[in-house]
Design an enzyme around this catalytic site. Sequence first.
Site, PDB file in Angstrom:
ATOM      1  N   GLY A  90     -33.602  12.627  98.810  1.00  0.00           N
ATOM      2  CA  GLY A  90     -32.974  11.432  99.344  1.00  0.00           C
ATOM      3  C   GLY A  90     -31.799  11.762 100.241  1.00  0.00           C
ATOM      4  N   THR A 136     -37.435  20.291 104.228  1.00  0.00           N
ATOM      5  CA  THR A 136     -37.367  21.159 103.060  1.00  0.00           C
ATOM      6  C   THR A 136     -37.871  20.426 101.815  1.00  0.00           C
ATOM      7  OG1 THR A 136     -35.141  20.416 102.456  1.00  0.00           O
ATOM      8  CG2 THR A 136     -35.300  22.309 103.957  1.00  0.00           C
ATOM      9  N   ASN A 137     -37.963  21.187 100.730  1.00  0.00           N
ATOM     10  CA  ASN A 137     -38.248  20.615  99.420  1.00  0.00           C
ATOM     11  C   ASN A 137     -36.969  20.009  98.849  1.00  0.00           C
ATOM     12  OD1 ASN A 137     -39.611  20.118  96.919  1.00  0.00           O
ATOM     13  ND2 ASN A 137     -40.863  21.945  97.233  1.00  0.00           N
ATOM     14  N   LYS A 164     -43.831  25.607 102.520  1.00  0.00           N
ATOM     15  CA  LYS A 164     -42.752  24.669 102.213  1.00  0.00           C
ATOM     16  C   LYS A 164     -41.613  25.421 101.541  1.00  0.00           C
ATOM     17  CE  LYS A 164     -41.919  19.994 100.551  1.00  0.00           C
ATOM     18  NZ  LYS A 164     -42.583  18.751 100.074  1.00  0.00           N
ATOM     19  N   LYS A 223     -50.352  12.699  94.081  1.00  0.00           N
ATOM     20  CA  LYS A 223     -50.592  14.044  93.584  1.00  0.00           C
ATOM     21  C   LYS A 223     -52.070  14.396  93.482  1.00  0.00           C
ATOM     22  CE  LYS A 223     -46.283  14.559  90.977  1.00  0.00           C
ATOM     23  NZ  LYS A 223     -45.853  15.822  91.596  1.00  0.00           N
ATOM     24  N   PHE A 250     -45.522  19.596  88.632  1.00  0.00           N
ATOM     25  CA  PHE A 250     -46.908  19.734  89.120  1.00  0.00           C
ATOM     26  C   PHE A 250     -47.909  19.062  88.186  1.00  0.00           C
ATOM     27  CE2 PHE A 250     -46.203  23.965  91.683  1.00  0.00           C
ATOM     28  CZ  PHE A 250     -45.369  23.288  92.546  1.00  0.00           C
ATOM     29  N   ASN A 252     -39.196  22.886  89.662  1.00  0.00           N
ATOM     30  CA  ASN A 252     -39.610  22.320  88.377  1.00  0.00           C
ATOM     31  C   ASN A 252     -40.707  23.089  87.657  1.00  0.00           C
ATOM     32  OD1 ASN A 252     -37.800  20.126  88.750  1.00  0.00           O
ATOM     33  ND2 ASN A 252     -39.273  19.228  90.173  1.00  0.00           N
ATOM     34  N   THR A 253     -41.160  24.205  88.233  1.00  0.00           N
ATOM     35  CA  THR A 253     -42.063  25.120  87.544  1.00  0.00           C
ATOM     36  C   THR A 253     -41.295  26.418  87.308  1.00  0.00           C
ATOM     37  OG1 THR A 253     -44.076  24.185  88.512  1.00  0.00           O
ATOM     38  CG2 THR A 253     -44.198  26.451  87.723  1.00  0.00           C
ATOM     39  N   ASN A 256     -36.202  14.490  90.286  1.00  0.00           N
ATOM     40  CA  ASN A 256     -37.470  14.577  89.563  1.00  0.00           C
ATOM     41  C   ASN A 256     -37.662  15.991  89.017  1.00  0.00           C
ATOM     42  OD1 ASN A 256     -40.111  16.056  90.599  1.00  0.00           O
ATOM     43  ND2 ASN A 256     -38.889  15.581  92.422  1.00  0.00           N
ATOM     44  N   ARG A 257     -38.312  16.038  87.879  1.00  0.00           N
ATOM     45  CA  ARG A 257     -38.746  17.311  87.305  1.00  0.00           C
ATOM     46  C   ARG A 257     -40.178  17.147  86.798  1.00  0.00           C
ATOM     47  NH1 ARG A 257     -34.283  16.050  83.618  1.00  0.00           N
ATOM     48  NH2 ARG A 257     -35.058  15.086  81.686  1.00  0.00           N
ATOM     49  N   SER A 269     -40.746  24.432  94.658  1.00  0.00           N
ATOM     50  CA  SER A 269     -40.383  23.418  93.677  1.00  0.00           C
ATOM     51  C   SER A 269     -39.479  24.040  92.615  1.00  0.00           C
ATOM     52  CB  SER A 269     -41.636  22.848  93.015  1.00  0.00           C
ATOM     53  OG  SER A 269     -41.281  22.048  91.905  1.00  0.00           O
TER      54      SER A 269
END
Length: 347
Positions: A273, A249-250, A221, A71, A120, A185-186, A116-117, A183
Amino acid sequence: MYRIIKPIFFKFDPEKIHHFVVKRLKWAHDSLPLGKTIIRSSFDVNVHGLEREVFGIRFKNPVGLAAGFDKNGEYVEALSSLGFGFIEVGTVTPLPQPGNDKPRMFRLREDEAIINRMGFNNKGVDTMAERLRLLKQKEPGIVVGGNIGKNKNTPNEEAVSDYIKCFDRLFDVVDYFVVNVSSPNTPGLRALQEKEPLMHILNTLQGRNRKNEISRPILLKIAPDLSDEQLDDIIDIVKETGIAGIIATNTTIERHNLVSDQTVAAEAGGLSGKPVRKRSTEVIRYLHSRSGGAFPIIGVGGIHSAEDAIEKMNAGASLVQLYTGFIYEGPGLIKRICKALLKGKDL
């Protein structure tokens, strides 16, 4: 060797063991006598026949590391020595931010997947820019992509300013950019995938790009959860803005047909995955076919074998990226993919 070590790694918290392993890799690479030479001789794939030029950049091989693994751009040189043809760092934001509360990464072993979360979490663009500046002086041949995003507290109406700050700060130290609006997660980030706000962000960045003596390829993305109509919009956006291509992709927010512990499977976050492999390939094939191959695509999502990588390329990907497959299969996966491509199993 990795098959022996992996069960030990998997006894520990995913985020903690990730940091432990990459720090030890960097230490061995940088500090041990002949460490760099041994790692490269064991893993690196530096042979003719794998090179390809995509969006004006020469890649030594088409297998890259996806964003999210490094990151802050701390381990680029060591990771490159494992054989990757390019390394994508980030997602980075203008200001440092801690990300979401822990725990925020979960293994779904039976599905060979990860949720995952992270949110960023990063040290900010200034820290990354300085680190990459030093790297480029030392190892100018490593292809580095900069994956850029917005800070959590920046309202969507002001998001473009965050992307501009990251773009300007990293312009001289990366080879290409990736705009991350996908993402999960934001909070609210994926709303920026809608046509109007996305056009605004990409046109603004392209305007700055064209004012420079040289330009950097800008990629977008996208999520695997887009409908065909939304993918049609994406094709139009790429053509209208003139960006270089797409990363598909994401992670996904879908949870279909998972066999792992349902308590873990129900955790909030993006799923990566094997479960995302099929949908990611479908998105690549749709974009490539519908656009008539009008732009390059980097394929990522569920690549756990050479056959998975070749599937993505046959669907229309010019390059591929690993993340979860790299964790489950180890660094030998890079060489296996490259060897398969050398045997002529790709396009």
